[in-house]
Design an enzyme around this catalytic site. Structure first.
Site, PDB file in Angstrom:
ATOM      1  N   LYS A  54       0.729  -1.173  -0.358  1.00 26.09           N
ATOM      2  CA  LYS A  54       0.214  -0.026   0.626  1.00 26.09           C
ATOM      3  C   LYS A  54       0.677   1.779   0.286  1.00 26.09           C
ATOM      4  O   LYS A  54       0.693   2.205  -0.519  1.00 26.09           O
ATOM      5  CB  LYS A  54      -0.650   0.191   1.105  1.00 26.09           C
ATOM      6  CG  LYS A  54      -2.194  -1.078   1.334  1.00 26.09           C
ATOM      7  CD  LYS A  54      -3.169  -1.468   2.161  1.00 26.09           C
ATOM      8  CE  LYS A  54      -3.792  -2.442   2.654  1.00 26.09           C
ATOM      9  NZ  LYS A  54      -4.955  -2.747   3.460  1.00 26.09           N
ATOM     10  N   GLN A  98      -4.755  -1.294   9.681  1.00 22.01           N
ATOM     11  CA  GLN A  98      -4.914  -2.899   8.982  1.00 22.01           C
ATOM     12  C   GLN A  98      -5.510  -3.743  10.060  1.00 22.01           C
ATOM     13  O   GLN A  98      -5.076  -4.211  11.111  1.00 22.01           O
ATOM     14  CB  GLN A  98      -3.350  -2.816   9.109  1.00 22.01           C
ATOM     15  CG  GLN A  98      -3.279  -4.534   7.440  1.00 22.01           C
ATOM     16  CD  GLN A  98      -3.958  -4.625   6.732  1.00 22.01           C
ATOM     17  OE1 GLN A  98      -4.165  -2.731   5.902  1.00 22.01           O
ATOM     18  NE2 GLN A  98      -4.195  -4.954   5.584  1.00 22.01           N
ATOM     19  N   ASP A 121     -10.993   3.225   3.975  1.00 25.97           N
ATOM     20  CA  ASP A 121     -11.338   1.930   3.352  1.00 25.97           C
ATOM     21  C   ASP A 121     -13.303   1.851   3.563  1.00 25.97           C
ATOM     22  O   ASP A 121     -13.175   0.708   2.856  1.00 25.97           O
ATOM     23  CB  ASP A 121     -11.009   1.394   5.497  1.00 25.97           C
ATOM     24  CG  ASP A 121      -9.980   0.418   4.928  1.00 25.97           C
ATOM     25  OD1 ASP A 121      -9.469  -0.241   3.362  1.00 25.97           O
ATOM     26  OD2 ASP A 121      -9.298  -0.099   5.534  1.00 25.97           O
TER      27      ASP A 121
HETATM   28  N1  GUN Z   1      -7.138  -6.312   5.763  1.00 23.35           N
HETATM   29  C1  GUN Z   1      -7.428  -7.601   5.110  1.00 23.35           C
HETATM   30  N2  GUN Z   1      -7.694  -7.046   4.000  1.00 23.35           N
HETATM   31  C2  GUN Z   1      -8.279  -5.660   4.901  1.00 23.35           C
HETATM   32  C3  GUN Z   1      -8.540  -4.080   4.062  1.00 23.35           C
HETATM   33  O1  GUN Z   1      -9.121  -4.131   2.887  1.00 23.35           O
HETATM   34  N3  GUN Z   1      -8.942  -2.773   4.765  1.00 23.35           N
HETATM   35  C4  GUN Z   1      -7.928  -2.780   6.100  1.00 23.35           C
HETATM   36  N4  GUN Z   1      -7.705  -1.525   6.557  1.00 23.35           N
HETATM   37  N5  GUN Z   1      -7.284  -4.191   6.945  1.00 23.35           N
HETATM   38  C5  GUN Z   1      -7.656  -5.511   5.775  1.00 23.35           C
END
Ligand code: GUN
Length: 302
Positions: A54, A98, A121
């Site tokens: 990311k 996350q 998100d």
């Molecule tokens: N963990 C697995 N997928 C995601 C996601 O799309 N966003 C976040 N914040 N954590 C994750």
């Protein structure tokens, strides 16, 4: 007949180029770039690799990016204080915590503490509500469903009046993509059925689908005889079924399998996403797009 492959890796490149160009324009006009912070708690290897990618992607498109790594035993209060700090930081437009979080932390409380206007998100209840209302209300469509819709549109698949069947009802994929596909508008306006573990005739529903979206987390769940000839099949499953040595790097990597029996399904479907290289690369791409949306909302750019 072999289905057309809908490649997330290719669509990602197109979208990231579009984002990079827009970031440069905003920088020139307003002297600002989108700012994204990713908060990683602990050392979960999968989370580390997602967050690293990311941040790398954010850097590539010209964002101001911060990776904030916290110890696995951080208290809930300290994590809330950290979120508050970024909520009040003008250089930050998007905050991503996350998941999963360690046990001592209430995930819901953390997600609800993020400023809804920085919730890239799209997990805050306010953004879930905005998505449900649809149209101009939507600020941050959640990244995986947004990526799925983008792939369907860019593959030129007709959605208006299409029978869409979604397999799975998770808050991150199944529920939001079902909601997005039934809204009025481009890439939607479909008739949507959601099937799940309580559904009696899974195969019967899938066989009716013009667009079949599978997010069940069960490797090879969807059999080729469940697919309507010519259908568009979107496989969201990323199941780790073993390990192998990468030919490129010589390192150990996971063997990934989707929720659809790909080799057989591609002979029946009209178009299909591969695993890996299908939906996966789209999620991070849409996170970048949401962060760009966040600064545009703030600057009043349409
Ligand atoms: N963990 C697995 N997928 C995601 C996601 O799309 N966003 C976040 N914040 N954590 C994750």
């Amino acid at each position: 007949m072999s289905a057309k492959l809908i490649k997330g890796t290719e669509i990602r490149e197109q979208i990231l180029e579009e984002i990079t160009a827009e970031v440069a324009e905003i920088k020139e006009k307003y002297g600002k770039v989108p700012g994204l912070v990713t908060i990683l708690v602990g050392e979960n290897p999968a989370s580390i690799s997602y967050v690293t990618l990311k941040i790398k992607t954010a850097h590539r498109v010209g964002f101001h990016e911060i990776q904030d790594t916290q110890s696995v035993d951080i208290s809930e209060d300290d994590l809330l204080a950290l979120i508050d700090k970024y909520n009040n930081d003008d250089s930050i437009n998007g905050i991503l915590v996350q998941l999963p979080l360690p046990k001592q932390i209430n995930e819901k409380k953390i997600l609800n503490a993020i400023d809804p206007d920085k919730d890239v998100d799209g997990f805050h209840p306010i953004n879930v509500g905005r998505l449900m209302i649809g149209g101009d209300e939507v600020k941050f469509p959640p990244c995986t469903p947004a990526g799925i819709q983008e792939m369907i549109v860019r593959a030129g698949v007709e959605t208006k009046g299409a029978e869409v069947v979604v397999v799975g009802r998770s808050n991150i994929v199944g529920k939001p993509i079902a909601n997005m596909m039934l809204q009025k508008g481009v890439g939607a306006n479909s008739t949507v059925t959601v099937v799940h573990t309580g559904t009696k005739d899974l195969a019967g529903h899938c066989k009716r689908a013009d667009i079949l979206i599978v997010a069940a987390g069960v490797p090879g769940l969807v059999k080729p005889e469940w697919i309507k000839p010519g259908a568009c099949v979107i496989d969201v499953g990323v199941n780790r079924v073993g390990e192998k040595i990468s030919e490129k790097t010589g390192k150990k990597i996971a063997i990934l399998k989707g929720d659809v029996d790909f080799d057989a399904a591609k002979e029946i479907a009209g178009s299909i996403t591969p695993v890996p290289g299908g939906v996966g690369p789209m999620t991070i791409t849409m996170l970048m797009l949401n962060t760009l949306r966040a600064i545009k909302f703030k600057l009043g750019i349409n």
